[in-house]
Design a protein around this motif. Structure first.
Motif, PDB file in Angstrom:
ATOM      1  N   UNK A  20     -13.997  47.773  -3.882  1.00 20.11           N
ATOM      2  CA  UNK A  20     -13.426  48.887  -4.643  1.00 20.11           C
ATOM      3  C   UNK A  20     -12.097  49.358  -4.055  1.00 20.11           C
ATOM      4  N   UNK A  21     -11.961  49.304  -2.727  1.00 18.32           N
ATOM      5  CA  UNK A  21     -10.672  49.671  -2.144  1.00 18.32           C
ATOM      6  C   UNK A  21      -9.612  48.631  -2.508  1.00 18.32           C
ATOM      7  N   UNK A  22     -10.040  47.377  -2.674  1.00 18.09           N
ATOM      8  CA  UNK A  22      -9.124  46.356  -3.178  1.00 18.09           C
ATOM      9  C   UNK A  22      -8.664  46.693  -4.594  1.00 18.09           C
ATOM     10  N   UNK A  23      -9.600  47.150  -5.424  1.00 25.02           N
ATOM     11  CA  UNK A  23      -9.257  47.557  -6.790  1.00 25.02           C
ATOM     12  C   UNK A  23      -8.332  48.764  -6.782  1.00 25.02           C
ATOM     13  N   UNK A  24      -8.547  49.670  -5.829  1.00 23.40           N
ATOM     14  CA  UNK A  24      -7.689  50.851  -5.714  1.00 23.40           C
ATOM     15  C   UNK A  24      -6.230  50.441  -5.542  1.00 23.40           C
ATOM     16  N   UNK A  76      -3.229  53.249   2.610  1.00 21.12           N
ATOM     17  CA  UNK A  76      -4.574  53.834   2.680  1.00 21.12           C
ATOM     18  C   UNK A  76      -5.640  52.773   2.432  1.00 21.12           C
ATOM     19  N   UNK A  77      -5.427  51.940   1.424  1.00 21.98           N
ATOM     20  CA  UNK A  77      -6.400  50.904   1.096  1.00 21.98           C
ATOM     21  C   UNK A  77      -6.592  49.913   2.220  1.00 21.98           C
ATOM     22  N   UNK A  78      -5.512  49.459   2.843  1.00 23.19           N
ATOM     23  CA  UNK A  78      -5.627  48.510   3.958  1.00 23.19           C
ATOM     24  C   UNK A  78      -6.335  49.140   5.156  1.00 23.19           C
TER      25      UNK A  78
END
Length: 477
Positions: free
Chosen positions: A370-374, A384-386
């Motif tokens: 989901x953080x990849x999708x973000x 932030x995602x990384x």
């Protein structure tokens, strides 16, 4: 001689009596017109003319009848009665005030209304009603001009609570800080329930919750169990995270105020639920949120309840329900921004931490996905995602044998060091990245030079860290 004297006195008394009776009409006429307005018979206008004639010398009655018509939205006849009052009494101030009210409401002409109020002030400079009305309409043109007019009243009537009027005008104009400043000058003994309510709401809307709570508490001493003040006390205490106090006011609002004088609304349940949640009384919090949901009339309000339910279930470590309610929250939003979207994978991260084995790994992987999708959906969230993906993969691969977190920490270093100025958040993320990469080079690749390079970068960020200096000493040998 005596007979002539008595006749003369009698004539004088008769003259006084005639003068006293020159004013026509009675209070009963006003009541009759109110009933006439209510019933609206077929000959309504004809009957009104009769009352005009019967009261043609009674300015007070003519204005009272005109105001009854005004309140019934019969502005044409109200205007006629106000003008008739001038025939009975030249420059009659209440008639000017009535005409100003009519212009303000029926014609929505604030300038015309203000001119009538100006005339009322001119002919009776000590009449506070005209000043108040003038300021109310003129505030839409100039709040400073409205306040200046009220300062004129202070000169004429130093005994009058002018500061309360200035506060009220600022409140109506949504100048909440100015309203609070003015209300602070009003003596406690002159404060009405409405004054306290406006004072407290101004503090609440300005997010001065500590001040709001103090205002409501003072107001409730003067006016116990006032619904508005009790409600605002509940809200402000909850915002202050004084949950015990909030629950006390919730108990008064829900259980101790006469049910005929209070209508519990969705927001009351929302704040009560948050106060219960804040004190970890989770089951009752869920009940309040569910009750409030039944009263919520729009998606924005429903979204607040779904988010609060999600937070409560998270506090209970019931993550399946927390995630389900969060899905409801996202569905109720008009637009899902990056912050709202990130809340869901964050819940999966929290859930994973209390799991073990394959369940934990699968839950972390869901958060990672989901953080990849973000990052794909929202430009500007790459850093932030990384960072989140680096943390997640460090948990999935705690021994670093697969190096799952390495590419994310490396990307984070690249993104952060590209900026010239770093804040504390940047430095903390950079330090965590360097520490991981240092440990990876020592443990997995056995590359002391690279490890030493990362260790020195950590020391630049934390020069007081003696443990890092010792690592550098060992790697330098």
């Amino acid at each position: 001689m005596k007979t002539m004297k008595y006749l003369f006195v009698s004539a004088m008394l008769m003259g006084f009596s005639m003068a006293a009776n020159a004013q026509t009409g009675t209070a009963a006429d006003v009541d009759a017109v109110k009933q006439l307005v209510k019933n609206k018979p077929a000959d309504y206008d004809k009957q009104l003319k009769a009352y005009t004639k019967a009261n043609k010398k009674n300015a007070d009655n003519l204005v009272a009848i005109g105001r009854a018509l005004y309140e019934a939205s019969d502005y044409t006849n109200a205007t006629a009665f106000a003008n008739a009052a001038f025939s009975a009494k030249k420059n009659f101030v209440p008639a000017f005030n009535l005409l100003g009210d009519i212009a303000s409401v029926s014609e929505e002409d604030g300038g015309k209304a203000a001119s009538y109020y100006e005339q009322a002030i001119y002919f009776d400079p000590k009449d506070p009603d005209a000043y108040r009305k003038y300021a109310t309409v003129y505030r839409k043109v100039s709040i400073d001009g409205a306040v200046a007019k009220l300062e004129d009243l202070r000169v004429q009537r130093p005994d009058y609570p002018v500061d309360a009027l200035i506060a009220h005008i600022n409140y109506l104009s949504m100048k909440y800080s100015a309203a609070m400043e003015a209300y602070a000058n009003v003596p406690d003994g002159q404060m009405t329930p409405q004054n306290y309510a406006e004072y407290a709401f101004s503090g609440y809307i300005s997010k001065k919750y500590d001040k709001t709570l103090a205002i409501t508490q003072k107001g409730l001493k003067a006016y116990p169990n006032n619904t508005t003040l009790t409600r605002l006390a509940l809200y402000s205490a909850t915002e202050q995270e004084d949950f015990a106090t909030a629950r006390q006011y919730a108990d008064i609002l829900f259980n101790k105020i006469d049910k005929d004088s209070v209508k519990i609304n969705a927001k009351d349940h929302l704040y009560f639920g948050r106060a219960l949640e804040g004190d970890s009384i989770f089951d009752k919090a869920v009940d309040e949120f569910q009750k409030g949901l039944t009263l919520a009339e729009d998606n924005d309000t429903k979204a607040q309840f779904y988010e609060s339910l999600s937070d409560t279930y998270k506090g209970m470590k019931d993550f399946p329900n927390a995630i389900a309610q969060y899905d409801n929250y996202l569905g109720a939003l008009k637009e899902v921004d990056a912050t709202a979207f990130a809340g869901k994978p964050s819940l999966y991260m929290s859930w994973a931490r209390i799991l073990q084995g394959d369940e934990q790994k699968a839950t972390f992987q869901k958060a990672d996905q989901m953080f990849g999708e973000l990052m794909e959906k929202y430009p500007g969230t790459e850093e932030f995602g990384n960072y989140q993906r680096a943390r997640i993969n460090a948990n999935i691969d705690p021994t670093m044998t697969e190096g799952l977190a390495k590419p994310y920490f490396e990307k984070l270093v690249e993104l952060i060091t590209a900026r010239e100025e770093l804040d504390n958040t940047d430095k903390n993320r950079l330090e965590n990245s360097y520490r991981y990469l240092m440990a990876y080079e020592v443990t997995i690749t056995k590359d002391k030079e690279k490890a030493l390079e990362y260790a020195k970068k950590v020391l630049e960020l934390r020069p007081e860290d003696e443990s890092v200096q010792r690592i550098i000493d060992v790697l330098s040998k």
